[in-house]
Design an enzyme around this catalytic site. Structure first.
Site, mmCIF file in Angstrom:
data_model
loop_
_atom_site.group_PDB
_atom_site.id
_atom_site.type_symbol
_atom_site.label_atom_id
_atom_site.label_comp_id
_atom_site.label_asym_id
_atom_site.label_seq_id
_atom_site.Cartn_x
_atom_site.Cartn_y
_atom_site.Cartn_z
ATOM 1 N N TYR A 30 -3.213 -12.641 -10.059
ATOM 2 C CA TYR A 30 -3.469 -11.631 -9.027
ATOM 3 C C TYR A 30 -3.715 -10.286 -9.709
ATOM 4 O O TYR A 30 -2.911 -9.823 -10.504
ATOM 5 C CB TYR A 30 -2.250 -11.574 -8.110
ATOM 6 C CG TYR A 30 -2.372 -10.778 -6.824
ATOM 7 C CD1 TYR A 30 -3.478 -9.971 -6.534
ATOM 8 C CD2 TYR A 30 -1.366 -10.836 -5.870
ATOM 9 C CE1 TYR A 30 -3.566 -9.261 -5.356
ATOM 10 C CE2 TYR A 30 -1.437 -10.121 -4.673
ATOM 11 C CZ TYR A 30 -2.539 -9.333 -4.422
ATOM 12 O OH TYR A 30 -2.612 -8.621 -3.246
ATOM 13 N N CYS A 31 -4.849 -9.650 -9.400
ATOM 14 C CA CYS A 31 -5.186 -8.314 -9.882
ATOM 15 C C CYS A 31 -5.200 -8.289 -11.420
ATOM 16 O O CYS A 31 -5.879 -9.085 -12.048
ATOM 17 C CB CYS A 31 -4.233 -7.286 -9.282
ATOM 18 S SG CYS A 31 -4.708 -5.561 -9.547
ATOM 19 N N ILE A 32 -4.437 -7.398 -12.047
ATOM 20 C CA ILE A 32 -4.443 -7.309 -13.509
ATOM 21 C C ILE A 32 -3.973 -8.622 -14.137
ATOM 22 O O ILE A 32 -4.383 -8.971 -15.258
ATOM 23 C CB ILE A 32 -3.569 -6.130 -13.979
ATOM 24 C CG1 ILE A 32 -3.771 -5.875 -15.483
ATOM 25 C CG2 ILE A 32 -2.102 -6.371 -13.666
ATOM 26 C CD1 ILE A 32 -3.057 -4.641 -15.983
ATOM 27 N N GLY A 52 -4.797 -11.490 -12.973
ATOM 28 C CA GLY A 52 -5.983 -12.333 -12.951
ATOM 29 C C GLY A 52 -6.912 -11.996 -14.106
ATOM 30 O O GLY A 52 -7.508 -12.880 -14.730
ATOM 31 N N PHE A 84 -7.025 -13.795 -7.613
ATOM 32 C CA PHE A 84 -6.915 -12.921 -6.443
ATOM 33 C C PHE A 84 -7.341 -11.512 -6.870
ATOM 34 O O PHE A 84 -6.723 -10.912 -7.751
ATOM 35 C CB PHE A 84 -5.470 -12.850 -5.928
ATOM 36 C CG PHE A 84 -4.905 -14.129 -5.389
ATOM 37 C CD1 PHE A 84 -5.701 -15.227 -5.118
ATOM 38 C CD2 PHE A 84 -3.539 -14.236 -5.135
ATOM 39 C CE1 PHE A 84 -5.161 -16.406 -4.615
ATOM 40 C CE2 PHE A 84 -2.995 -15.401 -4.641
ATOM 41 C CZ PHE A 84 -3.792 -16.492 -4.378
#
Length: 594
Positions: free
Chosen positions: A327-329, A331, A355
């Site tokens: 998720y985010c960083i 990811g 994500f």
């Protein structure tokens, strides 16, 4: 009929007493501000030096094209004079003939007095004229500093709103009279308390922190911490179904915030929902680092986070491959990990889900003002001194991108209206940030965000040159339509460059958090799908199929095909991985300090 003036006059002793208390509170205010900890000036909100650089660029262009500047000025003067004449006519009549309905969709001007009272209506209309003039002047620029100027000009527009000042905020004035000044006294108490709690830094408390207790009324999905090292705790969640898919699932949340955004409450917990679908779920809970983590870089997050989690999960479950979510960083870093594993010939990851994950930073979007050398230089100076990038700096950066919602409106309610912050779990989580290790922050900002090395030429890490095209496992990427942190078109561009022959891309409605935390039971936000990832982003969305409702079931159908047969449900841990404590663990409890 009793007027507000009559009320103020009748209650003047109490009003006077409260105002005297406000004066006494000023001593605490001065003491709190004087205790402010040092921060690099370039990181203190909208910075003066950065603004000056952008402003010089604006004046340079205006001098090259003075006719444009005169055109803007003439239009602004004309509207202002006309508005003044109209206001004089209204004042001579003593009232507005008809309420003004302009800009009624702006929540800041919901009080009827903005439309019916000549004074407030004049202030509002002139503010809107000023705001339009500033925005238009920047929009007409053809300058490399345009993105930065748009950011700074919007900060000026938002900051100078009449609602931000007591003398031009009818809601605050009305409440001050109604409460005999008690609302102002409570507001100053709130202000002083926030300053004292944060060593003199003005950080508006967004939620009632006493209303929530991790593991009791949020982050309550049953599970156990079954592994711990200096970077993370690994949580294995208790099964709900009698059988589960053979391939386990590891979720890597971002370490800028805490993982429990995915487990706020039972009704919207993605963690709980995944276990209900019959998966063995592991979630990484990252350490909230202090200054002793100054030399920790992305290498440590990969080696002692991703690779350690994969190793331990394979050992516990007895499988050769796992599925992963980033998720985010997290990811972004999952992509780096996939490239590294390909270089090493390691096929431990069967599939990857992203994500809101950025991997190509060639278009920096709204973050352009924060990714220039002068701002990053300030971050480097900060982390060299403190050993870490303190959480409140990151939080403030994100907040000023949506300053009306996350800065000024909460400040008005707390400091001018004297209201207590709401018991809102999402805002509580938003205020529970995490620090970033100094080395890691600079690596990420310089090598990935600024230089875009992962997508363009290769990012050197752990003895390898990592490339975006090396990401070749089956993947599913979910981006959010109105995300201002990881713009969906930028996420899409990164996915297009990945080397996988099996790619699924989904765009969900809403933003960075609400678009992801979108349970099927709410039936709130829909999503877009399109199998043709060769199209440019605009064409992809134009030709996409829209489906009402959450993307979670669609993704779970995709994941199910890559998760193997059914096996008996696995209880947390094993003989070599004893239960260390209950979920949500201990690392998530570590609070950041200003």
């Amino acid at each position: 009929m009793t007027t507000n003036d009559d009320v103020a006059s009748e209650n003047s002793p109490q009003m006077t007493a409260n105002l005297e208390k406000i004066e006494a509170l000023s001593e605490r205010l001065i003491k709190a501000v004087s205790g402010k900890s040092s921060t690099n000036p370039a990181l203190s909100g909208p910075d003066q030096e950065l603004f000056s650089n952008a402003l010089n660029s604006y004046w340079h262009e205006m001098m090259q094209n003075p006719a444009k500047m005169f055109e803007h000025q003439a239009a602004y003067w004309g509207k202002s004079v006309k508005h003044y004449v109209e206001a004089q006519q209204v004042l001579s009549k003593g009232k507005l003939e008809a309420p003004s309905d302009a800009f009624t969709t702006d929540k800041r001007f919901s009080n009827p007095l903005w439309n019916t009272h000549p004074y407030f209506n004049f202030v509002k209309q002139q503010y809107l004229i000023n705001a339009e003039a500033i925005a238009q002047a920047v929009e007409d620029l053809d300058s490399t500093e345009k993105q930065r100027l748009k950011y700074f000009s919007q900060q000026i527009i938002d900051m100078m709103a009449p609602t931000n000042f007591l003398g031009t905020n009818p809601d605050a004035l009305e409440k001050a009279v109604q409460t005999e000044g008690q609302s102002l006294l409570d507001g100053l108490e709130n202000l002083v308390a926030d300053l004292e709690a944060n060593n003199g830094e003005l950080i508006v408390k967004l939620a009632d922190e006493k209303a929530f207790q991790l593991g009791e009324n949020i982050a309550t999905t049953p599970g156990k911490v079954i592994y711990r090292n200096k970077m993370m705790e690994l949580i294995q969640y208790s099964p709900i179904t009698e059988t589960v898919h053979e391939t386990p699932l590891i979720m890597f949340p971002p370490w800028i915030n805490k993982f429990y955004i995915l487990d706020l409450k039972k009704q919207n917990s993605m963690i709980k929902w995944i276990t209900e679908q019959g998966y063995t779920l592991f979630v990484v809970s990252w350490i909230n680092p202090d200054e002793s983590y100054a030399d920790v870089g992305l290498e440590s997050y990969i080696e002692e986070g991703y690779l350690a989690a994969i190793r331990e999960v394979k050992e516990i479950t007895g499988v050769k491959q796992v599925n992963c979510i980033g998720y985010c960083i997290a990811g972004t870093t999952l992509s780096l990990t996939l490239s590294l594993l390909k270089k090493r010939g390691d096929k431990s990851i069967k599939s990857a889900t992203f994500f809101t994950a950025l991997t190509d930073f060639s278009n920096q979007g709204e973050f352009t003002p924060f990714l220039q050398n002068d701002f990053i230089d300030g971050i480097e100076a900060e982390v060299n001194e403190k050993g870490m990038l303190r959480s409140f700096i990151m939080a403030r950066t994100f907040s000023f991108l949506r300053s009306n919602d996350l800065v000024y409106t909460p400040a008005i309610k707390s400091y001018m209206m004297g209201e207590a912050p709401p018991a809102f779990d999402l805002l509580y989580w938003n205020g529970d940030g995490a620090n970033l290790p100094g080395k890691m922050a600079v690596q990420y900002l310089r090598g990935l965000c600024q230089s875009n090395e992962f997508a363009d030429g290769g990012f050197t890490l752990m003895g390898e040159t990592l490339n975006l095209k090396d990401v070749d496992v089956p993947l599913c990427s979910i981006a959010c339509e109105t995300d201002h942190i990881a713009a969906w078109k930028t996420c899409y561009r990164g996915v297009q460059q990945m080397g996988s022959t099996s790619k699924t891309f989904i765009v969900t409605q809403s933003g960075h958090i609400a678009g992801i935390v979108n349970p099927p039971s709410k039936n709130k936000y829909g999503h877009y799908t399109n199998d043709d990832l060769k199209l440019d982003a605009d064409a992809w969305l134009e030709q996409a199929e829209f489906t009402q409702g959450s993307w979670w079931p669609r993704w779970e159908s995709w994941l199910k095909k890559r998760s193997g047969k059914q096996v008996p449900a696995r209880l947390p841990g094993d003989s070599t991985h004893p239960e260390l404590c209950d979920a949500p663990g201990t690392y998530v409890m570590i609070n950041s300090k200003v």
